[in-house]
Design a protein around this motif. Structure first.
Motif, PDB file in Angstrom:
ATOM      1  N   UNK A   1     -13.384   3.014  -1.274  1.00 57.38           N
ATOM      2  CA  UNK A   1     -12.628   4.057  -1.962  1.00 57.38           C
ATOM      3  C   UNK A   1     -13.571   5.234  -2.163  1.00 57.38           C
ATOM      4  N   UNK A   2     -13.100   6.412  -1.792  1.00 56.21           N
ATOM      5  CA  UNK A   2     -13.911   7.630  -1.892  1.00 56.21           C
ATOM      6  C   UNK A   2     -13.218   8.649  -2.789  1.00 56.21           C
ATOM      7  N   UNK A   3     -14.031   9.333  -3.559  1.00 53.79           N
ATOM      8  CA  UNK A   3     -13.548  10.485  -4.312  1.00 53.79           C
ATOM      9  C   UNK A   3     -14.510  11.625  -4.035  1.00 53.79           C
ATOM     10  N   UNK A   4     -13.978  12.714  -3.536  1.00 51.37           N
ATOM     11  CA  UNK A   4     -14.778  13.894  -3.166  1.00 51.37           C
ATOM     12  C   UNK A   4     -15.970  13.511  -2.288  1.00 51.37           C
ATOM     13  N   UNK A   5     -15.706  12.615  -1.316  1.00 56.36           N
ATOM     14  CA  UNK A   5     -16.714  12.218  -0.345  1.00 56.36           C
ATOM     15  C   UNK A   5     -17.726  11.194  -0.835  1.00 56.36           C
ATOM     16  N   UNK A   6     -17.580  10.730  -2.074  1.00 55.12           N
ATOM     17  CA  UNK A   6     -18.520   9.763  -2.641  1.00 55.12           C
ATOM     18  C   UNK A   6     -17.822   8.403  -2.773  1.00 55.12           C
ATOM     19  N   UNK A   7     -18.503   7.332  -2.341  1.00 57.33           N
ATOM     20  CA  UNK A   7     -17.933   5.991  -2.473  1.00 57.33           C
ATOM     21  C   UNK A   7     -17.980   5.580  -3.934  1.00 57.33           C
ATOM     22  N   UNK A   8     -16.807   5.179  -4.452  1.00 57.98           N
ATOM     23  CA  UNK A   8     -16.684   4.812  -5.871  1.00 57.98           C
ATOM     24  C   UNK A   8     -16.328   3.337  -6.055  1.00 57.98           C
ATOM     25  N   UNK A   9     -16.028   2.651  -4.964  1.00 56.39           N
ATOM     26  CA  UNK A   9     -15.690   1.235  -5.055  1.00 56.39           C
ATOM     27  C   UNK A   9     -15.379   0.672  -3.688  1.00 56.39           C
ATOM     28  N   UNK A  10     -15.202  -0.638  -3.663  1.00 58.23           N
ATOM     29  CA  UNK A  10     -14.902  -1.307  -2.396  1.00 58.23           C
ATOM     30  C   UNK A  10     -14.196  -2.630  -2.652  1.00 58.23           C
ATOM     31  N   UNK A  11     -13.566  -3.125  -1.609  1.00 59.15           N
ATOM     32  CA  UNK A  11     -12.980  -4.457  -1.614  1.00 59.15           C
ATOM     33  C   UNK A  11     -13.244  -5.068  -0.245  1.00 59.15           C
ATOM     34  N   UNK A  12     -13.598  -6.347  -0.252  1.00 62.68           N
ATOM     35  CA  UNK A  12     -13.808  -7.016   1.026  1.00 62.68           C
ATOM     36  C   UNK A  12     -12.958  -8.269   1.093  1.00 62.68           C
ATOM     37  N   UNK A  13     -12.459  -8.509   2.259  1.00 64.85           N
ATOM     38  CA  UNK A  13     -11.693  -9.711   2.592  1.00 64.85           C
ATOM     39  C   UNK A  13     -12.487 -10.385   3.697  1.00 64.85           C
TER      40      UNK A  13
ATOM     41  N   UNK B   1     -17.151   1.496  -9.613  1.00 65.46           N
ATOM     42  CA  UNK B   1     -17.870   2.130 -10.704  1.00 65.46           C
ATOM     43  C   UNK B   1     -17.044   2.045 -11.980  1.00 65.46           C
ATOM     44  N   UNK B   2     -17.724   1.894 -13.097  1.00 69.62           N
ATOM     45  CA  UNK B   2     -17.060   1.648 -14.379  1.00 69.62           C
ATOM     46  C   UNK B   2     -16.016   2.713 -14.732  1.00 69.62           C
ATOM     47  N   UNK B   3     -16.319   3.972 -14.457  1.00 70.76           N
ATOM     48  CA  UNK B   3     -15.391   5.044 -14.837  1.00 70.76           C
ATOM     49  C   UNK B   3     -14.106   5.046 -14.003  1.00 70.76           C
ATOM     50  N   UNK B   4     -14.052   4.216 -12.957  1.00 76.82           N
ATOM     51  CA  UNK B   4     -12.868   4.128 -12.101  1.00 76.82           C
ATOM     52  C   UNK B   4     -12.066   2.850 -12.355  1.00 76.82           C
ATOM     53  N   UNK B   5     -12.444   2.122 -13.383  1.00 73.16           N
ATOM     54  CA  UNK B   5     -11.725   0.894 -13.730  1.00 73.16           C
ATOM     55  C   UNK B   5     -10.555   1.205 -14.669  1.00 73.16           C
ATOM     56  N   UNK B   6      -9.527   0.361 -14.601  1.00 74.43           N
ATOM     57  CA  UNK B   6      -8.362   0.424 -15.502  1.00 74.43           C
ATOM     58  C   UNK B   6      -7.509   1.671 -15.311  1.00 74.43           C
ATOM     59  N   UNK B   7      -7.534   2.245 -14.095  1.00 73.43           N
ATOM     60  CA  UNK B   7      -6.689   3.419 -13.818  1.00 73.43           C
ATOM     61  C   UNK B   7      -5.900   3.250 -12.515  1.00 73.43           C
ATOM     62  N   UNK B   8      -5.842   2.005 -12.021  1.00 74.25           N
ATOM     63  CA  UNK B   8      -5.025   1.724 -10.850  1.00 74.25           C
ATOM     64  C   UNK B   8      -5.765   1.543  -9.543  1.00 74.25           C
ATOM     65  N   UNK B   9      -7.069   1.761  -9.521  1.00 74.51           N
ATOM     66  CA  UNK B   9      -7.807   1.630  -8.265  1.00 74.51           C
ATOM     67  C   UNK B   9      -7.851   0.184  -7.794  1.00 74.51           C
TER      68      UNK B   9
END
Length: 181
Positions: A75-87, A106-114
């Motif tokens: 997951x990217x925001x403004x070109x910066x990776x902010x999280x990931x998921x692997x299967x 990243x903590x600031x991206x938790x609990x907002x639907x990501x």
């Protein structure tokens, strides 16, 4: 099997781009992981256990690209990776129809639907993958938000292993959950 990139708008009104990881993401992804692991209560890895080099991270990313039953999204925001998921699909023939999920952000991206968005995309991809039949994950039994998300997405509980993790002389139970795709 390819993943079509998607843009989503989160509860904080910010638009995030979700796409398949590329080998060239190795350094940025590793830096993201090095930030979110120490701040997470529910990722069973300590900061000093993050020892991958950028080249090893490149190999890890490449393993998702070359294995048809595996997927790594960032997951990217403004070109910066902010999280990931692997299967991660099993490499063993007798279990290649199964894959385990790992996720972090990243903590600031938790609990907002990501997390919901990432998990939804992995489930959708797994359902269209001709190899996969069962996806699974493990979650701390005290991780209420994680448990609620996984139940909402249709995962069923398979069993608890008590005292699976031990940190600072405190034990934590782990729950295995699965979803037939």
């Amino acid at each position: 099997m390819k993943f079509e990139p998607k843009q989503i708008t989160l509860k904080n009104a910010k638009t995030v781009f979700i796409r398949q990881a590329k080998v060239s993401d190795a350094e940025d992804l590793l830096n993201c992981v090095k930030i979110y692991i120490p701040t997470s209560k529910y990722i069973p890895k300590l900061e000093n256990e993050i020892k991958l080099t950028v080249d090893q991270e490149k190999d890890w990313i490449n393993s998702f690209i070359i294995n048809d039953n595996s997927l790594l999204l960032v997951a990217e925001y403004e070109g910066k990776i902010i999280g990931n998921i692997d299967l991660t699909g099993s490499r063993r023939k007798i279990m290649e129809h199964t894959a385990v999920i790992g996720m972090g952000m990243l903590q600031e991206w938790q609990h907002i639907g990501l997390g919901t968005a990432l998990l939804s995309m992995v489930i959708e991809w797994a359902k269209s993958n001709p190899i996969l039949e069962l996806i699974w994950l493990q979650v701390y039994t005290e991780n209420e938000s994680g448990l609620n998300l996984y139940r909402k997405m249709g995962f069923t509980e398979n069993g608890i292993i008590k005292n699976f993790f031990k940190q600072n002389n405190r034990y934590f139970h782990i729950l295995t959950m699965s979803l037939t795709v």
